[in-house]
Design an enzyme around this catalytic site. Structure first.
Site, PDB file in Angstrom:
ATOM      1  N   ASP A   1       0.854  -1.128   0.097  1.00  0.00           N
ATOM      2  CA  ASP A   1       0.041  -0.129   0.059  1.00  0.00           C
ATOM      3  C   ASP A   1       0.942   1.102  -0.005  1.00  0.00           C
ATOM      4  OD1 ASP A   1       0.432   0.673   2.872  1.00  0.00           O
ATOM      5  OD2 ASP A   1      -0.737  -0.914   3.309  1.00  0.00           O
TER       6      ASP A   1
ATOM      7  N   LYS B   1      -6.333  -0.363  -2.494  1.00  0.00           N
ATOM      8  CA  LYS B   1      -5.123   0.747  -1.743  1.00  0.00           C
ATOM      9  C   LYS B   1      -5.275   2.058  -2.770  1.00  0.00           C
ATOM     10  CE  LYS B   1      -4.808  -2.111   1.631  1.00  0.00           C
ATOM     11  NZ  LYS B   1      -4.808  -1.643   3.189  1.00  0.00           N
TER      12      LYS B   1
ATOM     13  N   ASP C   1      -8.741   2.669   0.661  1.00  0.00           N
ATOM     14  CA  ASP C   1      -7.784   2.762   1.969  1.00  0.00           C
ATOM     15  C   ASP C   1      -6.732   3.533   1.559  1.00  0.00           C
ATOM     16  OD1 ASP C   1      -6.408   2.383   4.132  1.00  0.00           O
ATOM     17  OD2 ASP C   1      -6.624  -0.202   3.971  1.00  0.00           O
TER      18      ASP C   1
ATOM     19  N   ASN D   1      -4.061   4.339   4.115  1.00  0.00           N
ATOM     20  CA  ASN D   1      -3.062   3.816   4.767  1.00  0.00           C
ATOM     21  C   ASN D   1      -2.312   5.010   5.542  1.00  0.00           C
ATOM     22  OD1 ASN D   1      -3.601   1.188   3.252  1.00  0.00           O
ATOM     23  ND2 ASN D   1      -2.899   0.742   5.161  1.00  0.00           N
TER      24      ASN D   1
ATOM     25  N   GLU E   1     -10.667   4.813   4.086  1.00  0.00           N
ATOM     26  CA  GLU E   1     -10.046   4.243   5.326  1.00  0.00           C
ATOM     27  C   GLU E   1      -8.712   4.851   5.845  1.00  0.00           C
ATOM     28  OE1 GLU E   1      -8.531  -0.289   6.589  1.00  0.00           O
ATOM     29  OE2 GLU E   1     -10.324   0.109   5.212  1.00  0.00           O
TER      30      GLU E   1
ATOM     31  N   GLU F   1      -7.338   0.239  12.631  1.00  0.00           N
ATOM     32  CA  GLU F   1      -6.309  -0.858  12.666  1.00  0.00           C
ATOM     33  C   GLU F   1      -5.052  -0.210  13.165  1.00  0.00           C
ATOM     34  OE1 GLU F   1      -3.843  -1.502   8.597  1.00  0.00           O
ATOM     35  OE2 GLU F   1      -5.672  -0.770   8.045  1.00  0.00           O
TER      36      GLU F   1
ATOM     37  N   ASP G   1      -8.669  -3.940  15.572  1.00  0.00           N
ATOM     38  CA  ASP G   1      -7.939  -4.820  15.180  1.00  0.00           C
ATOM     39  C   ASP G   1      -7.366  -5.974  16.330  1.00  0.00           C
ATOM     40  OD1 ASP G   1      -4.911  -5.816  14.992  1.00  0.00           O
ATOM     41  OD2 ASP G   1      -4.810  -4.924  13.235  1.00  0.00           O
TER      42      ASP G   1
ATOM     43  N   HIS H   1     -10.524  -4.773  10.749  1.00  0.00           N
ATOM     44  CA  HIS H   1      -9.174  -4.977  10.029  1.00  0.00           C
ATOM     45  C   HIS H   1      -8.989  -6.272  10.101  1.00  0.00           C
ATOM     46  CE1 HIS H   1      -4.801  -4.985   9.759  1.00  0.00           C
ATOM     47  NE2 HIS H   1      -5.182  -4.582   8.520  1.00  0.00           N
ATOM     48  N   ALA H   2      -8.514  -6.966   8.996  1.00  0.00           N
ATOM     49  CA  ALA H   2      -7.974  -8.281   9.021  1.00  0.00           C
ATOM     50  C   ALA H   2      -6.781  -8.281   7.784  1.00  0.00           C
ATOM     51  CB  ALA H   2      -9.114  -9.524   8.833  1.00  0.00           C
ATOM     52  N   GLY H   3      -6.639  -9.523   7.537  1.00  0.00           N
ATOM     53  CA  GLY H   3      -5.434  -9.932   6.711  1.00  0.00           C
ATOM     54  C   GLY H   3      -4.227 -10.282   7.411  1.00  0.00           C
TER      55      GLY H   3
ATOM     56  N   GLU I   1     -13.403  -7.571   6.888  1.00  0.00           N
ATOM     57  CA  GLU I   1     -12.165  -7.663   5.790  1.00  0.00           C
ATOM     58  C   GLU I   1     -11.877  -9.348   5.760  1.00  0.00           C
ATOM     59  OE1 GLU I   1      -8.313  -5.443   4.253  1.00  0.00           O
ATOM     60  OE2 GLU I   1      -8.681  -5.406   6.604  1.00  0.00           O
TER      61      GLU I   1
END
Length: 448
Positions: free
Chosen positions: A27, A223, A251, A253, A277, A306, A329, A356-358, A387
């Site tokens: 990102d 992103k 998003d 970031n 986001e 997050e 998170d 938030h995940a991943g 997510e």
């Protein structure tokens, strides 16, 4: 709840995956992450050999610092009775997070709080395995009084009082079983970020969007933040691929100043994103509020969380009406206990929680917390989606399962976070097979 046995050891593993080679997770702020985990195992003296597994997520360098923080927590855990946690998880959270000398390093934020999350989540994993319940079911079977007890209410009572939270929880008790059955039947709504990493070429984005549509996804996130013209083009591509009726999110970031966030997001408005986001610094509550007011006429909400370091920051974001979507998170906050605190706060302010995940294991964690939120706290799916990123799940014994664009309710005991022994061995840094070059070419290792 009385559970026999003591915690007799804490083992820490520095686990890293070379995701920078494929730009998975790329990102505007994090162009080449190596998804990593500071992984902890709590051993007990029980004859059944049950252990508690937990982790916190990082993106490579510095993971060893979190591992050192985990070692610093060892004296607070080893030798403790299991029942000291399971009979009063809120008091035990304060025992871990409130140690005065370690708390000085935060307080309740930063590396020491990441380590706190790993050990607290490992304790909940242990409890779930002892009860033979997945985490969401363990939490959903607690009484309102038990749920309220697990929260550290210090600094929160100007926004939400324990009795108020308990009353809301009690209102939903009679219908818990109905929502539990729904989750077991249908699962929890998910959105995909896998199609939208910043380093992906346009044709790959198109292909991944089509694959995700075929898998039943209706919500897609990309992103943005490096080049405005590229972002406008990429957002238009995704909108074209998913059609007018499905949902797009973007998003940034944290890469923009406040005024820049408004200008850049306005340029993306023709693609009709649901939210922007992390548009600016995660600590800038008033900045988020300014962005939210400016974008409100465009129908674009602000989402963040997050990197929101604790329940107090979330309290302020909610009080200031700075966010339309609350993104917890599982490892940035201080584990399950503090996540529950934020779920209760968000319910009070009517803001949907979209975790938030991943990363490594975050999808495995947040599926439990989302399902619990629906069953016991919010009682609603309106505006809620969690997510999903399709990376690294193969390393877990009980990975999350997605069907028709929904997380399927886990059935195995614990938090779904126990990693395969072979994965731990191969990806331990720097001694594992992969990092010694035996799992792939020496040139690839040297390039990381």
């Amino acid at each position: 709840m009385k559970h026999a046995g003591k915690i007799i050891n804490l083992r820490v593993v520095d686990v890293r995956f070379p995701t920078s080679l494929s730009l998975d997770g790329s990102d505007a702020m994090n162009p080449a992450p190596d998804y990593s985990a500071a992984y902890v195992v709590l051993s007990t003296d029980r004859s059944d050999g049950i252990e508690g597994h937990g982790l916190t997520f990082t993106i490579g360098r510095g993971n060893e610092i979190v591992c050192a923080a985990l070692e610093a927590l060892r004296p607070l855990l080893v030798g403790q009775e299991i029942a000291a946690f399971t009979s009063a998880p809120g008091a035990f959270w304060k025992h871990i997070a409130g140690d005065s000398q370690l708390r000085w390093l935060g307080p309740e934020k930063g590396v020491i709080h990441l380590a706190t999350a790993a050990v607290i989540n490992a304790l909940w994993d242990l409890w779930g395995k002892l009860e033979r319940k997945p985490l969401w079911k363990l939490l959903s079977d607690l009484t309102p009084a038990q749920i309220v007890e697990m929260v550290d209410w210090r600094y929160l009572t100007d926004a939400l009082k324990p009795d108020e939270a308990r009353a809301r929880l009690e209102m939903l008790v009679p219908t818990r079983a109905q929502r539990e059955s729904e989750m077991l039947r249908d699962g929890y709504p998910a959105y995909t970020t896998s199609a939208g990493w910043l380093g992906y070429p346009d044709e790959k984005i198109r292909r991944l969007c089509r694959e995700a549509l075929a898998e039943g996804f209706t919500h897609f996130k990309i992103k943005v933040g490096s080049n405005q013209a590229d972002d406008v083009r990429r957002a238009a591509i995704v909108r074209q691929e998913i059609g007018p009726s499905f949902t797009l999110m973007v998003d940034a970031n944290q890469c923009w100043d406040v005024e820049q966030a408004v200008e850049w997001t306005t340029a993306l408005a023709p693609s009709r994103p649901l939210w922007i986001e992390e548009p600016t610094s995660p600590d800038d509550v008033l900045g988020h509020a300014t962005i939210a007011r400016a974008l409100e006429p465009l129908g674009i909400g602000v989402a963040t969380g997050e990197h929101c370091q604790n329940r107090v920051m979330f309290k302020q974001l909610l009080q200031a009406r700075a966010i339309s979507f609350c993104q917890i998170d599982a490892c940035r906050l201080g584990g399950v206990n503090e996540v529950v605190a934020v779920l209760l706060l968000a319910a009070k302010y009517g803001v949907p929680v979209c975790p938030h995940a991943g990363g490594v294991g975050l999808c495995e964690y947040v599926q439990h917390e989302s399902i619990f939120d629906y069953i016991c706290v919010s009682g609603s799916l309106e505006g809620r989606v969690t997510e999903f990123v399709d990376h690294l799940h193969e390393h877990f014994i009980d990975p999350c399962r997605i069907k028709n664009g929904r997380y399927q309710a886990p059935v195995a005991p614990g938090t779904s976070i126990t990693m395969k022994a072979t994965s731990l061995a191969d990806y331990t840094f720097p001694s594992g097979l992969v990092w010694r070059g035996q799992g792939r070419g020496q040139a690839e290792v040297a390039a990381i």
